[in-house]
Design a protein around this motif. Structure first.
Motif, PDB file in Angstrom:
ATOM      1  N   SER A   1      31.199  33.626  29.714  1.00  0.00           N
ATOM      2  CA  SER A   1      31.749  34.482  28.657  1.00  0.00           C
ATOM      3  C   SER A   1      31.437  35.947  28.904  1.00  0.00           C
ATOM      4  O   SER A   1      32.325  36.805  28.840  1.00  0.00           O
ATOM      5  N   ILE A   2      30.186  36.231  29.184  1.00  0.00           N
ATOM      6  CA  ILE A   2      29.785  37.628  29.403  1.00  0.00           C
ATOM      7  C   ILE A   2      30.383  38.174  30.693  1.00  0.00           C
ATOM      8  O   ILE A   2      30.864  39.308  30.739  1.00  0.00           O
ATOM      9  N   SER A   3      30.382  37.351  31.746  1.00  0.00           N
ATOM     10  CA  SER A   3      30.943  37.846  33.012  1.00  0.00           C
ATOM     11  C   SER A   3      32.445  38.078  32.903  1.00  0.00           C
ATOM     12  O   SER A   3      32.973  38.989  33.543  1.00  0.00           O
ATOM     13  N   SER A   4      33.142  37.285  32.097  1.00  0.00           N
ATOM     14  CA  SER A   4      34.576  37.514  31.902  1.00  0.00           C
ATOM     15  C   SER A   4      34.831  38.877  31.277  1.00  0.00           C
ATOM     16  O   SER A   4      35.743  39.603  31.686  1.00  0.00           O
ATOM     17  N   ILE A   5      34.015  39.234  30.296  1.00  0.00           N
ATOM     18  CA  ILE A   5      34.167  40.541  29.644  1.00  0.00           C
ATOM     19  C   ILE A   5      33.833  41.665  30.616  1.00  0.00           C
ATOM     20  O   ILE A   5      34.603  42.616  30.780  1.00  0.00           O
ATOM     21  N   ILE A   6      32.681  41.573  31.260  1.00  0.00           N
ATOM     22  CA  ILE A   6      32.236  42.650  32.154  1.00  0.00           C
ATOM     23  C   ILE A   6      33.181  42.800  33.340  1.00  0.00           C
ATOM     24  O   ILE A   6      33.554  43.922  33.709  1.00  0.00           O
ATOM     25  N   CYS A   7      33.588  41.686  33.930  1.00  0.00           N
ATOM     26  CA  CYS A   7      34.502  41.766  35.082  1.00  0.00           C
ATOM     27  C   CYS A   7      35.853  42.346  34.679  1.00  0.00           C
ATOM     28  O   CYS A   7      36.444  43.126  35.435  1.00  0.00           O
ATOM     29  N   SER A   8      36.321  42.001  33.492  1.00  0.00           N
ATOM     30  CA  SER A   8      37.582  42.563  33.006  1.00  0.00           C
ATOM     31  C   SER A   8      37.465  44.071  32.820  1.00  0.00           C
ATOM     32  O   SER A   8      38.361  44.831  33.218  1.00  0.00           O
ATOM     33  N   LEU A   9      36.370  44.507  32.227  1.00  0.00           N
ATOM     34  CA  LEU A   9      36.158  45.947  32.022  1.00  0.00           C
ATOM     35  C   LEU A   9      36.049  46.694  33.349  1.00  0.00           C
ATOM     36  O   LEU A   9      36.667  47.752  33.527  1.00  0.00           O
ATOM     37  N   ILE A  10      35.286  46.142  34.270  1.00  0.00           N
ATOM     38  CA  ILE A  10      35.117  46.789  35.578  1.00  0.00           C
ATOM     39  C   ILE A  10      36.452  46.854  36.316  1.00  0.00           C
ATOM     40  O   ILE A  10      36.796  47.882  36.903  1.00  0.00           O
TER      41      ILE A  10
ATOM     42  N   LEU B   1      37.876  49.621  39.026  1.00  0.00           N
ATOM     43  CA  LEU B   1      38.523  49.234  40.281  1.00  0.00           C
ATOM     44  C   LEU B   1      40.003  49.626  40.327  1.00  0.00           C
ATOM     45  O   LEU B   1      40.469  50.143  41.343  1.00  0.00           O
ATOM     46  N   THR B   2      40.744  49.382  39.252  1.00  0.00           N
ATOM     47  CA  THR B   2      42.174  49.702  39.252  1.00  0.00           C
ATOM     48  C   THR B   2      42.430  51.202  39.301  1.00  0.00           C
ATOM     49  O   THR B   2      43.216  51.659  40.145  1.00  0.00           O
ATOM     50  N   PRO B   3      41.781  52.016  38.458  1.00  0.00           N
ATOM     51  CA  PRO B   3      42.048  53.458  38.531  1.00  0.00           C
ATOM     52  C   PRO B   3      41.653  54.089  39.872  1.00  0.00           C
ATOM     53  O   PRO B   3      42.301  55.035  40.330  1.00  0.00           O
ATOM     54  N   LEU B   4      40.607  53.572  40.500  1.00  0.00           N
ATOM     55  CA  LEU B   4      40.158  54.118  41.779  1.00  0.00           C
ATOM     56  C   LEU B   4      40.853  53.448  42.969  1.00  0.00           C
ATOM     57  O   LEU B   4      40.516  53.728  44.120  1.00  0.00           O
ATOM     58  N   ASN B   5      41.793  52.550  42.679  1.00  0.00           N
ATOM     59  CA  ASN B   5      42.535  51.831  43.708  1.00  0.00           C
ATOM     60  C   ASN B   5      41.592  51.054  44.649  1.00  0.00           C
ATOM     61  O   ASN B   5      41.759  51.056  45.868  1.00  0.00           O
ATOM     62  N   LEU B   6      40.589  50.401  44.038  1.00  0.00           N
ATOM     63  CA  LEU B   6      39.604  49.615  44.789  1.00  0.00           C
ATOM     64  C   LEU B   6      39.675  48.131  44.406  1.00  0.00           C
ATOM     65  O   LEU B   6      38.681  47.418  44.463  1.00  0.00           O
ATOM     66  N   THR B   7      40.859  47.672  44.043  1.00  0.00           N
ATOM     67  CA  THR B   7      40.993  46.286  43.584  1.00  0.00           C
ATOM     68  C   THR B   7      40.641  45.269  44.658  1.00  0.00           C
ATOM     69  O   THR B   7      40.321  44.126  44.346  1.00  0.00           O
ATOM     70  N   TYR B   8      40.687  45.678  45.907  1.00  0.00           N
ATOM     71  CA  TYR B   8      40.328  44.757  46.991  1.00  0.00           C
ATOM     72  C   TYR B   8      38.845  44.405  46.974  1.00  0.00           C
ATOM     73  O   TYR B   8      38.418  43.455  47.623  1.00  0.00           O
TER      74      TYR B   8
END
Length: 190
Positions: free
Chosen positions: A49-58, A63-70
């Motif tokens: 539960s907690i990792s789903s929230i944190i990973c979604s936020l990160i 990652l998405t704004p900095l284009n580091l999704t890889y």
């Protein structure tokens, strides 16, 4: 309504253990006693539960704004490892008997592919923060349901007259297969 569909889908229809075959190591290793299985389920509920929230936020805000999704897999593994260490410290301090009963399987939550799998699935399905949390919680509850049912069955078969060739892991795997077939029946819900 969408959140309810996600919750039911992840908990029952697409059960992480019995449909996707992720997280089998703790499922088979910790499901000997109901109390231990419930404790592992509680730990997995917290971590997923907690990792789903944190990973979604990160993912959404770093990652998405900095284009580091890889880098999402590496980052998600680091988040999960940190959370598991935190859960391990809390259990060691607050619930020593459960900590001892879980033994080596508690740190194995870090490498539990179900935890990483749900974080990656949430990204793949483009879930927002709330949907990611509901998906993670549903997955964790589904894992807990499966492991507690398995522990109950294993406790009951422990004293039964099982043929010699089925004693130990063969009867456990057969039971898991039958549980998987039973959970397949939930596919008509959604």
């Amino acid at each position: 309504m969408n959140l309810l569909v996600i919750a039911i889908s992840t908990a029952l229809v697409n059960n992480v253990v019995l449909s996707q075959f992720l997280g089998l190591c703790p499922f088979l290793g910790v499901s000997k006693k109901i109390n231990t299985a419930a404790g592992m389920g509680g730990a997995v509920i917290g971590v997923i539960s907690i990792s789903s929230i944190i990973c979604s936020l990160i993912y959404d805000f770093i990652l998405t704004p900095l284009n580091l999704t890889y880098l999402n897999t590496v980052v998600f593994i680091l988040v999960i490892a940190t959370l598991v260490q935190f859960v391990e410290m809390v259990l060691k301090k607050c619930m020593p008997p459960l900590y001892e009963a879980l033994g080596v399987y508690l740190p194995l939550i870090t490498t539990n592919c179900a935890v990483l799998g749900i974080a990656l699935t949430n990204v793949q399905n483009s879930y927002n923060l709330i949907e990611s949390f509901v998906s993670g919680l549903g997955t964790a509850i589904g894992f807990t349901i499966a492991i507690v049912i398995m522990a109950g069955v294993r406790e009951r078969t422990e004293d039964n007259d099982v043929p010699e060739s089925f004693k130990g892991m063969p009867i456990v795997l057969l039971t898991a297969g039958l549980m998987s077939i039973a959970f397949f029946g939930f596919s008509g819900i959604i």
